[in-house]
Scaffold this motif. Structure first.
Motif, PDB file in Angstrom:
ATOM      1  N   ASP A   1       1.767   7.814  -1.607  1.00  0.00           N
ATOM      2  CA  ASP A   1       0.692   7.435  -0.680  1.00  0.00           C
ATOM      3  C   ASP A   1       0.653   5.905  -0.566  1.00  0.00           C
ATOM      4  O   ASP A   1      -0.102   5.225  -1.247  1.00  0.00           O
ATOM      5  CB  ASP A   1      -0.653   7.987  -1.157  1.00  0.00           C
ATOM      6  CG  ASP A   1      -1.705   7.938  -0.066  1.00  0.00           C
ATOM      7  OD1 ASP A   1      -1.554   7.131   0.881  1.00  0.00           O
ATOM      8  OD2 ASP A   1      -2.686   8.690  -0.159  1.00  0.00           O
ATOM      9  N   ILE A   2       1.476   5.398   0.325  1.00  0.00           N
ATOM     10  CA  ILE A   2       1.671   3.963   0.463  1.00  0.00           C
ATOM     11  C   ILE A   2       0.390   3.262   0.912  1.00  0.00           C
ATOM     12  O   ILE A   2       0.035   2.195   0.402  1.00  0.00           O
ATOM     13  CB  ILE A   2       2.820   3.647   1.440  1.00  0.00           C
ATOM     14  CG1 ILE A   2       4.127   4.308   0.972  1.00  0.00           C
ATOM     15  CG2 ILE A   2       3.006   2.152   1.614  1.00  0.00           C
ATOM     16  CD1 ILE A   2       4.582   3.896  -0.399  1.00  0.00           C
ATOM     17  N   LYS A   3      -0.332   3.853   1.861  1.00  0.00           N
ATOM     18  CA  LYS A   3      -1.555   3.217   2.363  1.00  0.00           C
ATOM     19  C   LYS A   3      -2.596   3.072   1.251  1.00  0.00           C
ATOM     20  O   LYS A   3      -3.228   2.025   1.126  1.00  0.00           O
ATOM     21  CB  LYS A   3      -2.137   4.020   3.527  1.00  0.00           C
ATOM     22  CG  LYS A   3      -1.331   3.899   4.794  1.00  0.00           C
ATOM     23  CD  LYS A   3      -1.969   4.673   5.930  1.00  0.00           C
ATOM     24  CE  LYS A   3      -1.098   4.580   7.167  1.00  0.00           C
ATOM     25  NZ  LYS A   3      -1.663   5.338   8.280  1.00  0.00           N
ATOM     26  N   ALA A   4      -2.745   4.096   0.465  1.00  0.00           N
ATOM     27  CA  ALA A   4      -3.703   4.045  -0.638  1.00  0.00           C
ATOM     28  C   ALA A   4      -3.260   3.016  -1.683  1.00  0.00           C
ATOM     29  O   ALA A   4      -4.086   2.287  -2.229  1.00  0.00           O
ATOM     30  CB  ALA A   4      -3.865   5.412  -1.284  1.00  0.00           C
ATOM     31  N   ARG A   5      -1.967   2.938  -1.929  1.00  0.00           N
ATOM     32  CA  ARG A   5      -1.449   1.967  -2.895  1.00  0.00           C
ATOM     33  C   ARG A   5      -1.647   0.533  -2.408  1.00  0.00           C
ATOM     34  O   ARG A   5      -1.949  -0.364  -3.187  1.00  0.00           O
ATOM     35  CB  ARG A   5       0.020   2.242  -3.197  1.00  0.00           C
ATOM     36  CG  ARG A   5       0.217   3.511  -4.044  1.00  0.00           C
ATOM     37  CD  ARG A   5       1.682   3.859  -4.205  1.00  0.00           C
ATOM     38  NE  ARG A   5       2.448   2.818  -4.854  1.00  0.00           N
ATOM     39  CZ  ARG A   5       2.632   2.722  -6.163  1.00  0.00           C
ATOM     40  NH1 ARG A   5       2.089   3.620  -6.970  1.00  0.00           N
ATOM     41  NH2 ARG A   5       3.364   1.764  -6.669  1.00  0.00           N
ATOM     42  N   GLU A   6      -1.505   0.322  -1.089  1.00  0.00           N
ATOM     43  CA  GLU A   6      -1.745  -1.015  -0.532  1.00  0.00           C
ATOM     44  C   GLU A   6      -3.221  -1.395  -0.671  1.00  0.00           C
ATOM     45  O   GLU A   6      -3.549  -2.523  -1.035  1.00  0.00           O
ATOM     46  CB  GLU A   6      -1.319  -1.073   0.930  1.00  0.00           C
ATOM     47  CG  GLU A   6       0.186  -1.070   1.129  1.00  0.00           C
ATOM     48  CD  GLU A   6       0.593  -0.956   2.588  1.00  0.00           C
ATOM     49  OE1 GLU A   6      -0.278  -0.740   3.464  1.00  0.00           O
ATOM     50  OE2 GLU A   6       1.801  -1.092   2.858  1.00  0.00           O
ATOM     51  N   ALA A   7      -4.095  -0.454  -0.377  1.00  0.00           N
ATOM     52  CA  ALA A   7      -5.529  -0.698  -0.531  1.00  0.00           C
ATOM     53  C   ALA A   7      -5.863  -0.936  -1.999  1.00  0.00           C
ATOM     54  O   ALA A   7      -6.696  -1.795  -2.325  1.00  0.00           O
ATOM     55  CB  ALA A   7      -6.328   0.484   0.021  1.00  0.00           C
ATOM     56  N   ALA A   8      -5.209  -0.196  -2.878  1.00  0.00           N
ATOM     57  CA  ALA A   8      -5.442  -0.347  -4.315  1.00  0.00           C
ATOM     58  C   ALA A   8      -4.980  -1.730  -4.795  1.00  0.00           C
ATOM     59  O   ALA A   8      -5.631  -2.330  -5.657  1.00  0.00           O
ATOM     60  CB  ALA A   8      -4.721   0.744  -5.094  1.00  0.00           C
ATOM     61  N   LEU A   9      -3.898  -2.235  -4.234  1.00  0.00           N
ATOM     62  CA  LEU A   9      -3.416  -3.562  -4.621  1.00  0.00           C
ATOM     63  C   LEU A   9      -4.438  -4.631  -4.254  1.00  0.00           C
ATOM     64  O   LEU A   9      -4.743  -5.521  -5.055  1.00  0.00           O
ATOM     65  CB  LEU A   9      -2.072  -3.872  -3.959  1.00  0.00           C
ATOM     66  CG  LEU A   9      -1.522  -5.275  -4.210  1.00  0.00           C
ATOM     67  CD1 LEU A   9      -1.274  -5.496  -5.690  1.00  0.00           C
ATOM     68  CD2 LEU A   9      -0.248  -5.492  -3.413  1.00  0.00           C
ATOM     69  N   LYS A  10      -4.998  -4.537  -3.057  1.00  0.00           N
ATOM     70  CA  LYS A  10      -6.019  -5.498  -2.634  1.00  0.00           C
ATOM     71  C   LYS A  10      -7.256  -5.390  -3.523  1.00  0.00           C
ATOM     72  O   LYS A  10      -7.831  -6.400  -3.932  1.00  0.00           O
ATOM     73  CB  LYS A  10      -6.390  -5.277  -1.175  1.00  0.00           C
ATOM     74  CG  LYS A  10      -5.289  -5.686  -0.221  1.00  0.00           C
ATOM     75  CD  LYS A  10      -5.668  -5.438   1.214  1.00  0.00           C
ATOM     76  CE  LYS A  10      -4.502  -5.806   2.120  1.00  0.00           C
ATOM     77  NZ  LYS A  10      -4.799  -5.549   3.523  1.00  0.00           N
ATOM     78  N   LEU A  11      -7.647  -4.170  -3.825  1.00  0.00           N
ATOM     79  CA  LEU A  11      -8.802  -3.963  -4.700  1.00  0.00           C
ATOM     80  C   LEU A  11      -8.507  -4.475  -6.107  1.00  0.00           C
ATOM     81  O   LEU A  11      -9.361  -5.070  -6.755  1.00  0.00           O
ATOM     82  CB  LEU A  11      -9.195  -2.487  -4.730  1.00  0.00           C
ATOM     83  CG  LEU A  11     -10.411  -2.136  -5.579  1.00  0.00           C
ATOM     84  CD1 LEU A  11     -11.644  -2.877  -5.081  1.00  0.00           C
ATOM     85  CD2 LEU A  11     -10.649  -0.633  -5.567  1.00  0.00           C
ATOM     86  N   TYR A  12      -7.278  -4.261  -6.567  1.00  0.00           N
ATOM     87  CA  TYR A  12      -6.867  -4.739  -7.882  1.00  0.00           C
ATOM     88  C   TYR A  12      -7.006  -6.262  -7.963  1.00  0.00           C
ATOM     89  O   TYR A  12      -7.568  -6.800  -8.912  1.00  0.00           O
ATOM     90  CB  TYR A  12      -5.419  -4.325  -8.158  1.00  0.00           C
ATOM     91  CG  TYR A  12      -4.864  -4.840  -9.457  1.00  0.00           C
ATOM     92  CD1 TYR A  12      -5.101  -4.175 -10.652  1.00  0.00           C
ATOM     93  CD2 TYR A  12      -4.098  -6.005  -9.494  1.00  0.00           C
ATOM     94  CE1 TYR A  12      -4.592  -4.648 -11.851  1.00  0.00           C
ATOM     95  CE2 TYR A  12      -3.590  -6.495 -10.688  1.00  0.00           C
ATOM     96  CZ  TYR A  12      -3.841  -5.806 -11.850  1.00  0.00           C
ATOM     97  OH  TYR A  12      -3.344  -6.286 -13.043  1.00  0.00           O
ATOM     98  N   GLN A  13      -6.507  -6.946  -6.934  1.00  0.00           N
ATOM     99  CA  GLN A  13      -6.572  -8.402  -6.931  1.00  0.00           C
ATOM    100  C   GLN A  13      -8.020  -8.898  -6.897  1.00  0.00           C
ATOM    101  O   GLN A  13      -8.382  -9.807  -7.644  1.00  0.00           O
ATOM    102  CB  GLN A  13      -5.795  -8.970  -5.745  1.00  0.00           C
ATOM    103  CG  GLN A  13      -4.295  -8.835  -5.894  1.00  0.00           C
ATOM    104  CD  GLN A  13      -3.544  -9.271  -4.665  1.00  0.00           C
ATOM    105  OE1 GLN A  13      -4.039  -9.194  -3.545  1.00  0.00           O
ATOM    106  NE2 GLN A  13      -2.313  -9.724  -4.859  1.00  0.00           N
TER     107      GLN A  13
END
Length: 155
Positions: free
Chosen positions: A63-75
């Motif tokens: 789930d690439i979209k969720a992983r991208e959102a998770a990266l932003k949230l992680y940062q």
């Protein structure tokens, strides 16, 4: 021959159906992890938020979209956590600096008079070590904040 084709088609349709269900299930699971991470991050529960992000990254690899959102949230979560740490360390550092300065003038006066005890000198040394350790922690956290902000601006 016709039965083997029918059987093949049946297995093929079942596989496609199962695959699409598992994709949908994975998307739901990823959204769940993401929502939980956001909820915890908003409450200031940074460790729980990061744990949910880590679970999303491990369990929802496709789930690439969720992983991208998770990266932003992680940062942003790491940034908030580092900023909070900077504030806490800064408050403690200011307190210790004040105590150190008072102790420094007292110990310096006693040393000049030649009446400083070993305990006073040892306490002064420990205070300096604590002050230096807190200063290092403060500098490290400030560098972390700058680094995270830089990475976030590059995206």
């Amino acid at each position: 021959m016709k039965t083997s084709i029918k059987a093949f088609l049946l297995v093929f349709v079942a596989a496609i159906t199962f695959h699409s269900c598992s994709d949908n299930s994975m998307e739901k699971q990823a959204q769940h992890y993401l929502q939980e991470a956001k909820k915890h991050a908003d409450k200031g529960e940074f460790d729980q938020a990061l744990a949910n992000i880590d679970s999303l990254r491990k369990n929802c690899r496709q789930d690439i979209k969720a992983r991208e959102a998770a990266l932003k949230l992680y940062q942003s979560t790491e940034l908030k956590r580092a900023q909070q740490t900077v504030q806490q360390v800064d408050a403690k550092l200011q307190q210790i600096n004040s105590e150190y300065n008072k102790m420094s003038s007292t110990v310096s006066s006693l040393k000049k008079q030649g009446i400083a005890t070993a305990q006073q000198l040892e306490a002064f040394t420990k205070m300096r070590i604590l002050r230096d350790s807190l200063q290092t922690a403060f500098d490290t956290e400030c560098a972390k904040v700058r680094f995270i902000k830089q990475k976030m601006s590059e995206q």
